[in-house]
Design a protein around this motif. Structure first.
Motif, PDB file in Angstrom:
ATOM      1  N   ALA A  46       0.855  -1.188   0.000  1.00 40.03           N
ATOM      2  CA  ALA A  46       0.000   0.000   0.000  1.00 40.03           C
ATOM      3  C   ALA A  46       0.890   1.237   0.000  1.00 40.03           C
ATOM      4  CB  ALA A  46      -0.917   0.007   1.218  1.00 40.03           C
ATOM      5  N   PRO A  47       0.496   2.278  -0.722  1.00 38.75           N
ATOM      6  CA  PRO A  47       1.303   3.508  -0.723  1.00 38.75           C
ATOM      7  C   PRO A  47       1.115   4.276   0.578  1.00 38.75           C
ATOM      8  CG  PRO A  47      -0.684   3.856  -1.990  1.00 38.75           C
ATOM      9  CD  PRO A  47      -0.694   2.408  -1.570  1.00 38.75           C
ATOM     10  N   GLN A  48       2.144   4.975   0.988  1.00 40.02           N
ATOM     11  CA  GLN A  48       2.049   5.814   2.181  1.00 40.02           C
ATOM     12  C   GLN A  48       1.639   7.239   1.860  1.00 40.02           C
ATOM     13  OE1 GLN A  48       6.100   4.426   3.597  1.00 40.02           O
ATOM     14  NE2 GLN A  48       5.021   4.427   5.543  1.00 40.02           N
ATOM     15  N   VAL A  49       1.589   7.559   0.563  1.00 40.29           N
ATOM     16  CA  VAL A  49       1.073   8.855   0.112  1.00 40.29           C
ATOM     17  C   VAL A  49       0.080   8.591  -1.009  1.00 40.29           C
ATOM     18  CG1 VAL A  49       3.113  10.167   0.771  1.00 40.29           C
ATOM     19  CG2 VAL A  49       3.003   9.139  -1.508  1.00 40.29           C
ATOM     20  N   GLY A  50      -0.885   9.503  -1.158  1.00 44.60           N
ATOM     21  CA  GLY A  50      -1.867   9.352  -2.207  1.00 44.60           C
ATOM     22  C   GLY A  50      -1.476  10.120  -3.458  1.00 44.60           C
ATOM     23  N   GLY A  51      -2.204   9.818  -4.531  1.00 47.83           N
ATOM     24  CA  GLY A  51      -1.950  10.527  -5.779  1.00 47.83           C
ATOM     25  C   GLY A  51      -2.269   9.667  -6.990  1.00 47.83           C
ATOM     26  N   GLU A  52      -1.850  10.141  -8.127  1.00 48.79           N
ATOM     27  CA  GLU A  52      -2.075   9.448  -9.394  1.00 48.79           C
ATOM     28  C   GLU A  52      -0.886   8.553  -9.711  1.00 48.79           C
ATOM     29  OE1 GLU A  52      -2.581  10.500 -14.163  1.00 48.79           O
ATOM     30  OE2 GLU A  52      -2.689  12.086 -12.643  1.00 48.79           O
ATOM     31  N   ILE A  53      -1.182   7.316 -10.139  1.00 48.87           N
ATOM     32  CA  ILE A  53      -0.121   6.381 -10.509  1.00 48.87           C
ATOM     33  C   ILE A  53       0.516   6.844 -11.819  1.00 48.87           C
ATOM     34  CG2 ILE A  53       0.413   4.016 -11.174  1.00 48.87           C
ATOM     35  CD1 ILE A  53      -0.190   4.325  -8.253  1.00 48.87           C
ATOM     36  N   PRO A 219      -3.679   7.077   0.528  1.00 45.58           N
ATOM     37  CA  PRO A 219      -2.647   6.597   1.459  1.00 45.58           C
ATOM     38  C   PRO A 219      -3.125   5.389   2.252  1.00 45.58           C
ATOM     39  CG  PRO A 219      -2.897   8.983   1.604  1.00 45.58           C
ATOM     40  CD  PRO A 219      -4.028   8.488   0.762  1.00 45.58           C
ATOM     41  N   ASN A 220      -2.237   4.404   2.374  1.00 53.62           N
ATOM     42  CA  ASN A 220      -2.468   3.197   3.175  1.00 53.62           C
ATOM     43  C   ASN A 220      -3.605   2.326   2.645  1.00 53.62           C
ATOM     44  OD1 ASN A 220      -0.430   4.065   5.044  1.00 53.62           O
ATOM     45  ND2 ASN A 220      -1.939   5.397   6.007  1.00 53.62           N
ATOM     46  N   ALA A 221      -4.045   2.538   1.413  1.00 52.61           N
ATOM     47  CA  ALA A 221      -5.074   1.686   0.813  1.00 52.61           C
ATOM     48  C   ALA A 221      -4.399   0.490   0.136  1.00 52.61           C
ATOM     49  CB  ALA A 221      -5.891   2.472  -0.201  1.00 52.61           C
ATOM     50  N   PRO A 222      -4.724  -0.768   0.516  1.00 58.15           N
ATOM     51  CA  PRO A 222      -4.078  -1.947  -0.079  1.00 58.15           C
ATOM     52  C   PRO A 222      -4.297  -2.009  -1.590  1.00 58.15           C
ATOM     53  CG  PRO A 222      -5.337  -2.529   1.889  1.00 58.15           C
ATOM     54  CD  PRO A 222      -5.712  -1.123   1.549  1.00 58.15           C
ATOM     55  N   LEU A 223      -3.234  -2.331  -2.320  1.00 58.91           N
ATOM     56  CA  LEU A 223      -3.309  -2.391  -3.777  1.00 58.91           C
ATOM     57  C   LEU A 223      -3.083  -3.805  -4.300  1.00 58.91           C
ATOM     58  CD1 LEU A 223      -1.416   0.888  -4.762  1.00 58.91           C
ATOM     59  CD2 LEU A 223      -3.872   0.513  -4.518  1.00 58.91           C
ATOM     60  N   PHE A 224      -2.082  -4.503  -3.787  1.00 63.91           N
ATOM     61  CA  PHE A 224      -1.817  -5.879  -4.199  1.00 63.91           C
ATOM     62  C   PHE A 224      -0.959  -6.540  -3.133  1.00 63.91           C
ATOM     63  CE2 PHE A 224       1.284  -3.107  -6.209  1.00 63.91           C
ATOM     64  CZ  PHE A 224       2.492  -3.711  -5.950  1.00 63.91           C
ATOM     65  N   SER A 225      -0.556  -7.769  -3.372  1.00 59.78           N
ATOM     66  CA  SER A 225       0.190  -8.542  -2.377  1.00 59.78           C
ATOM     67  C   SER A 225       1.560  -8.927  -2.911  1.00 59.78           C
ATOM     68  CB  SER A 225      -0.584  -9.813  -1.991  1.00 59.78           C
ATOM     69  OG  SER A 225      -1.839  -9.491  -1.435  1.00 59.78           O
ATOM     70  N   LEU A 226       2.431  -9.275  -1.980  1.00 62.14           N
ATOM     71  CA  LEU A 226       3.768  -9.746  -2.323  1.00 62.14           C
ATOM     72  C   LEU A 226       4.044 -10.986  -1.476  1.00 62.14           C
ATOM     73  CD1 LEU A 226       6.357  -9.131  -3.966  1.00 62.14           C
ATOM     74  CD2 LEU A 226       7.211  -7.906  -1.967  1.00 62.14           C
ATOM     75  N   VAL A 227       4.162 -12.132  -2.156  1.00 63.00           N
ATOM     76  CA  VAL A 227       4.442 -13.384  -1.468  1.00 63.00           C
ATOM     77  C   VAL A 227       5.943 -13.474  -1.247  1.00 63.00           C
ATOM     78  CG1 VAL A 227       4.249 -15.890  -1.544  1.00 63.00           C
ATOM     79  CG2 VAL A 227       2.451 -14.475  -2.554  1.00 63.00           C
ATOM     80  N   GLU A 228       6.342 -13.425   0.000  1.00 62.65           N
ATOM     81  CA  GLU A 228       7.770 -13.369   0.329  1.00 62.65           C
ATOM     82  C   GLU A 228       8.466 -14.684  -0.006  1.00 62.65           C
ATOM     83  OE1 GLU A 228      10.747 -12.501   4.132  1.00 62.65           O
ATOM     84  OE2 GLU A 228       8.571 -12.452   4.380  1.00 62.65           O
ATOM     85  N   ASP A 229       9.584 -14.577  -0.678  1.00 62.85           N
ATOM     86  CA  ASP A 229      10.409 -15.743  -0.994  1.00 62.85           C
ATOM     87  C   ASP A 229      11.480 -15.858   0.085  1.00 62.85           C
ATOM     88  OD1 ASP A 229      11.662 -17.875  -2.174  1.00 62.85           O
ATOM     89  OD2 ASP A 229      12.805 -16.643  -3.574  1.00 62.85           O
ATOM     90  N   GLY A 230      11.057 -16.310   1.235  1.00 62.68           N
ATOM     91  CA  GLY A 230      12.000 -16.422   2.351  1.00 62.68           C
ATOM     92  C   GLY A 230      11.654 -17.617   3.211  1.00 62.68           C
TER      93      GLY A 230
END
Length: 334
Positions: A46-53, A219-230
């Motif tokens: 999620a971004p910590q600031v808002g705005g246009e991509i 700001p702080n709106a979830p956009l997608f996920s990241l599956v950690e390779d760890g």
């Protein structure tokens, strides 16, 4: 013939009983379950600031390394905020410098008033001595007294003005409160500008990506996920009757359904403190007359000791697995 049939029947029954006993012993010593799933840390991006991509630098299921750019937000307004904060900071520094200059001028006035009072006090003392000797008139004494009192009042006013100037000026330089506040605003503006570039916090695979240039994000709106390779692990649900022999660090064999023939090694990491029914959104209600006892299942976390040697056999979160725990160490006294 009847005896022969009876012998065959007894042998068959004994064989079945022996087989069942051996199966029961194996199941007892090697409890297993296929109600088990491969897990990994899934981070929400999620971004910590808002705005246009402005740009999206990744695609669905793409592997990224830690620090790689994921997407960029338009920075025009953020750059303007940095410029405004920089101007406010410069103005605060100038105001602080001007206040220090004013403070120096007021301090000089105090020194001047103190010198005038010293002279007036000396004149008063001399006139007083002469007045006692009868060498000066009462009018001269009154004039010396008035001059001294005026000098005292002027010094008091100058000192009050100095105290007020010191309060307005505050601490000098970067320690000044107004300067520190402006510096904090400038720092925050620069941080927000840097946050317009969203990078991968860890290495992993992009998932559930539905992001396009031009989209407005908050700001702080979830956009997608990241599956950690760890760190990978298995959450296996064992019957409560199997828990009596399960202990941390016991060896485990893991079969992954999507890769037939692949067996991985693992260890029991921990046993759940409650059954799955306890932590479900709708726990079962057993206060009824037709209640039937159901064997509960408890989550057991199993850590993986290694990864598949074939890079094509990528581990995937949520994959179904079958696990078998070797508890023979309990019988060996280990």
């Amino acid at each position: 013939m009847k005896h022969l049939k009876s012998i065959f029947l007894l042998v068959a029954v004994a064989a079945v009983a022996g087989g069942l006993w051996m199966w029961w012993q194996h199941e007892r010593i090697h409890p297993s379950t296929d109600d088990a799933y491969l897990k990994a840390n899934v981070l929400t991006i999620a971004p910590q600031v808002g705005g246009e991509i402005k740009t999206v630098a990744v695609s669905e299921n793409q592997y990224v390394n830690a620090g790689d750019l994921l997407f960029q937000i338009v920075t025009d307004d953020l750059e303007a905020r940095v410029m405004a904060a920089q101007a406010s900071y410069d103005a605060a520094v100038q105001q602080s410098s001007a206040a220090i200059t004013d403070l120096s001028a007021v301090s000089a006035q105090v020194d001047s008033a103190r010198a005038v009072l010293t002279d007036a006090q000396d004149a008063y003392d001399r006139t007083g001595k002469l007045f006692k000797l009868g060498d000066v008139a009462q009018a001269a004494m009154d004039q010396a007294t008035a001059t001294r009192d005026q000098a005292k009042a002027a010094l008091d006013n100058a000192q009050s003005a100095l105290a007020a100037a010191q309060e307005r000026a505050g601490d000098p330089g970067k320690d000044n409160a107004a300067v520190r506040a402006a510096d904090a605003e400038l720092t925050l503006a620069k941080i927000n500008l840097a946050r317009a570039q969203v990078t991968a916090p860890v290495a992993g695979w992009v998932a559930n990506l539905d992001l396009r240039p031009g989209r407005l994000v908050a700001p702080n709106a979830p956009l997608f996920s990241l599956v950690e390779d760890g760190h990978w692990w298995i959450d296996a649900n064992f019957k409560e009757t199997d828990l009596t022999r399960l202990r941390p660090d016991q060896p485990v064999k893991i079969d992954i359904d999507m890769y037939p023939g692949l067996t991985l090694d693992g260890k029991v990491q921990s046993l759940g403190a409650g059954s799955g029914a306890v932590f479900s959104l709708l726990p079962p209600q057993n206060a009824s007359g037709n209640w039937v006892k159901v064997t509960q299942r408890f989550p057991v976390r199993i850590s993986l000791d290694g990864r598949p040697d074939d890079p094509a056999m990528q581990l995937r979160v949520g994959a179904s697995t079958s696990v078998t725990v070797d508890t023979s160490g309990l019988d060996d006294g280990k």
